[in-house]
Design a protein around this motif. Structure first.
Motif, PDB file in Angstrom:
ATOM      1  N   SER A 190      -9.413  -4.399   7.552  1.00 14.55           N
ATOM      2  CA  SER A 190      -9.842  -3.093   6.675  1.00 14.55           C
ATOM      3  C   SER A 190     -11.340  -3.078   6.717  1.00 14.55           C
ATOM      4  O   SER A 190     -11.818  -2.309   6.552  1.00 14.55           O
ATOM      5  N   CYS A 191     -12.041  -4.352   6.998  1.00  8.99           N
ATOM      6  CA  CYS A 191     -13.557  -4.246   7.332  1.00  8.99           C
ATOM      7  C   CYS A 191     -14.159  -3.796   8.689  1.00  8.99           C
ATOM      8  O   CYS A 191     -15.183  -3.749   8.820  1.00  8.99           O
ATOM      9  N   PRO A 226     -14.346  -1.088  11.277  1.00 12.60           N
ATOM     10  CA  PRO A 226     -14.145   0.153  11.638  1.00 12.60           C
ATOM     11  C   PRO A 226     -13.430   0.716  12.780  1.00 12.60           C
ATOM     12  O   PRO A 226     -12.760   2.016  13.029  1.00 12.60           O
ATOM     13  N   ALA A 227     -13.001  -0.249  13.696  1.00 14.93           N
ATOM     14  CA  ALA A 227     -12.157   0.152  15.063  1.00 14.93           C
ATOM     15  C   ALA A 227     -10.603  -0.108  14.344  1.00 14.93           C
ATOM     16  O   ALA A 227      -9.846   0.230  15.318  1.00 14.93           O
ATOM     17  N   SER A 228     -10.261  -0.725  13.188  1.00 22.43           N
ATOM     18  CA  SER A 228      -8.918  -1.000  12.995  1.00 22.43           C
ATOM     19  C   SER A 228      -8.181   0.158  12.275  1.00 22.43           C
ATOM     20  O   SER A 228      -8.978   1.015  11.808  1.00 22.43           O
ATOM     21  N   PRO A 229      -7.022   0.064  12.444  1.00 29.05           N
ATOM     22  CA  PRO A 229      -6.355   1.490  11.591  1.00 29.05           C
ATOM     23  C   PRO A 229      -6.270   1.210  10.143  1.00 29.05           C
ATOM     24  O   PRO A 229      -5.597   2.437   9.749  1.00 29.05           O
ATOM     25  N   ILE A 230      -6.367   0.145   9.529  1.00 28.54           N
ATOM     26  CA  ILE A 230      -6.335  -0.246   8.106  1.00 28.54           C
ATOM     27  C   ILE A 230      -7.591   0.222   7.428  1.00 28.54           C
ATOM     28  O   ILE A 230      -8.425  -0.583   7.889  1.00 28.54           O
ATOM     29  N   ALA A 231      -7.491   0.467   6.149  1.00 27.45           N
ATOM     30  CA  ALA A 231      -8.680   0.729   5.475  1.00 27.45           C
ATOM     31  C   ALA A 231      -8.161   0.534   3.923  1.00 27.45           C
ATOM     32  O   ALA A 231      -7.028   0.953   3.355  1.00 27.45           O
ATOM     33  N   LYS A 232      -8.939  -0.202   3.220  1.00 29.08           N
ATOM     34  CA  LYS A 232      -8.633  -0.473   1.729  1.00 29.08           C
ATOM     35  C   LYS A 232      -9.498   0.594   0.715  1.00 29.08           C
ATOM     36  O   LYS A 232     -10.693   0.713   1.137  1.00 29.08           O
ATOM     37  N   VAL A 233      -8.469   0.906  -0.188  1.00 31.98           N
ATOM     38  CA  VAL A 233      -9.156   1.870  -1.130  1.00 31.98           C
ATOM     39  C   VAL A 233     -10.293   1.478  -1.896  1.00 31.98           C
ATOM     40  O   VAL A 233     -10.320   0.275  -2.297  1.00 31.98           O
ATOM     41  N   GLU A 234     -11.131   2.339  -2.276  1.00 29.54           N
ATOM     42  CA  GLU A 234     -12.429   1.903  -3.002  1.00 29.54           C
ATOM     43  C   GLU A 234     -11.983   1.883  -4.578  1.00 29.54           C
ATOM     44  O   GLU A 234     -11.389   3.149  -4.984  1.00 29.54           O
ATOM     45  N   LYS A 235     -12.305   1.123  -5.344  1.00 30.11           N
ATOM     46  CA  LYS A 235     -11.904   1.314  -6.625  1.00 30.11           C
ATOM     47  C   LYS A 235     -10.559   1.272  -7.188  1.00 30.11           C
ATOM     48  O   LYS A 235     -10.032   2.017  -7.646  1.00 30.11           O
ATOM     49  N   GLN A 256      -6.430  -0.505  -5.558  1.00 31.43           N
ATOM     50  CA  GLN A 256      -5.561  -1.236  -4.901  1.00 31.43           C
ATOM     51  C   GLN A 256      -4.804  -0.649  -3.742  1.00 31.43           C
ATOM     52  O   GLN A 256      -4.402   0.633  -3.982  1.00 31.43           O
ATOM     53  N   GLY A 257      -4.607  -1.351  -2.641  1.00 34.55           N
ATOM     54  CA  GLY A 257      -3.641  -0.608  -1.539  1.00 34.55           C
ATOM     55  C   GLY A 257      -4.374  -0.222  -0.505  1.00 34.55           C
ATOM     56  O   GLY A 257      -5.573  -0.331  -0.167  1.00 34.55           O
ATOM     57  N   TYR A 258      -3.664   0.023   0.492  1.00 34.31           N
ATOM     58  CA  TYR A 258      -4.264   0.191   1.721  1.00 34.31           C
ATOM     59  C   TYR A 258      -3.690   1.643   2.392  1.00 34.31           C
ATOM     60  O   TYR A 258      -2.754   2.134   1.918  1.00 34.31           O
ATOM     61  N   TYR A 259      -4.704   2.220   3.256  1.00 33.56           N
ATOM     62  CA  TYR A 259      -4.135   3.561   3.890  1.00 33.56           C
ATOM     63  C   TYR A 259      -4.603   3.502   5.378  1.00 33.56           C
ATOM     64  O   TYR A 259      -5.350   2.705   5.724  1.00 33.56           O
ATOM     65  N   ARG A 260      -4.227   4.790   6.032  1.00 27.31           N
ATOM     66  CA  ARG A 260      -4.741   4.700   7.461  1.00 27.31           C
ATOM     67  C   ARG A 260      -6.064   5.263   7.598  1.00 27.31           C
ATOM     68  O   ARG A 260      -6.355   6.399   7.108  1.00 27.31           O
TER      69      ARG A 260
END
Length: 329
Positions: free
Chosen positions: A53-54, A56-65, A67-71
């Protein structure tokens, strides 16, 4: 096949695109296991989610403020903002090998956001000055690092009204006698959407363009949902002091808003309705300097008619003893 390679292939189909629908780690682990080859522990999967999630080339990102992940979406092209567009074409829009309609659409978004920030400043008792000539076609690329889109003047003497004009005049006079500036100049750079691929350039352009003022702020239209992106901006703020904020206006919402001219000339009730659509989020507070770099300001005045107009306007307000909004002559 390594675990990371497998996750890079599997995650795009499993992750929601909308950050508001982010999937929690426990559920994501369950879904991944259904298609994963190999026996990996929950801890190993969570570790990879966090590390990826850290990136930038990966497909997963972590939400700010939250919990959870998104594309993570694809990198935002340079057309996301006026300065990115100018940087891509070095000030010559006709050189862009792109759909003309897309260019016009991107520029219209920027015009709208400029108008929104200007109205937001005015509603909140601040006094914006826009730089335009510095960014016209044919302007040198170096202007991106010398001039902000806006300089916002915060007067320390009261509101823009006739009721307290005498008190404002006395406060201006007192501050002058004490050798204190009765105002604060903040350089503001505007961007449509933050990206892990470009936020450092956004930040350091803001820093460079604000060195002659008392502080700088990088303002994004779209919300910053990516935790890694927000953390990166906060880390830069901690070292260099440039503030970062978001108006929480998504791209679709921005496209649905009236044209810039309508925003600037809206009736009070229409402006109030627009302000209600703003979800202002302070990512990192700016650190203001006590003094202006007068030498740098004088150098800009000699080469920029707009900077000369800015100085004349501020001086007129001081002479009149009253803060007023800038009106082009």
């Amino acid at each position: 096949m390594s675990l990371r390679t497998q996750l890079s292939d599997l995650l795009p189909a499993l992750l929601p695109q909308n950050p508001s629908e982010a999937i929690k780690g426990t559920e994501l682990i369950r879904l991944v296991r259904l298609q994963l080859s190999g026996n990996y522990s929950d801890a190993s999967l969570r570790y990879h989610f966090s590390i990826m999630s850290c990136d930038p080339a990966s497909p997963i990102a972590k939400v700010e403020k939250g919990q959870g992940y998104y594309r993570r979406s694809a990198p935002v092209p340079a057309l996301s903002g006026a300065q990115e567009l100018l940087a891509l074409s070095q000030g010559r829009l006709e050189d862009l090998n792109a759909d003309r309609g897309a260019v016009d659409h991107a520029l219209e978004r920027v015009k709208k956001f400029r108008a929104i920030v200007r109205r937001f400043s005015e509603v909140n008792g601040r006094f914006p000055f826009e730089y335009r000539d510095a960014f016209t076609a044919g302007s040198p690329l170096g202007n991106l690092w010398k001039y902000p889109e806006l300089v916002v003047v915060d007067w320390q003497t009261g509101e823009d009204s006739d009721e307290d004009m005498a008190l404002e005049s006395r406060m201006l006079s007192l501050k002058q006698r004490l050798g204190l500036p009765p105002f604060r100049l903040s350089a503001t750079r505007l961007r449509i959407q933050a990206s892990l691929h470009s936020f450092r350039e956004d930040f350091f352009q803001t820093l460079s363009a604000s060195m002659w003022t008392q502080g700088g702020e990088l303002v994004y239209a779209a919300p910053i949902e990516d935790e890694a992106l927000a953390d990166g901006l906060r880390a830069l703020n901690a070292t260099f002091g440039v503030g970062v904020s978001s108006f929480g206006i998504g791209i679709e919402t921005l496209d649905d808003l009236p044209r810039a001219a309508n925003i600037l000339n809206a009736h009070p009730k229409e402006t109030e309705a627009l302000m209600e659509r703003i979800n202002f989020d302070r990512i990192a507070a700016p650190r203001h300097r006590q003094h202006i770099d007068w030498g740098a300001l004088e150098a800009l005045r000699r080469e920029s008619g707009e900077t000369a107009s800015l100085i004349d306007w501020v001086c007129d307000c001081i002479e009149l003893g009253k803060a007023s909004h800038y009106t082009p002559k």
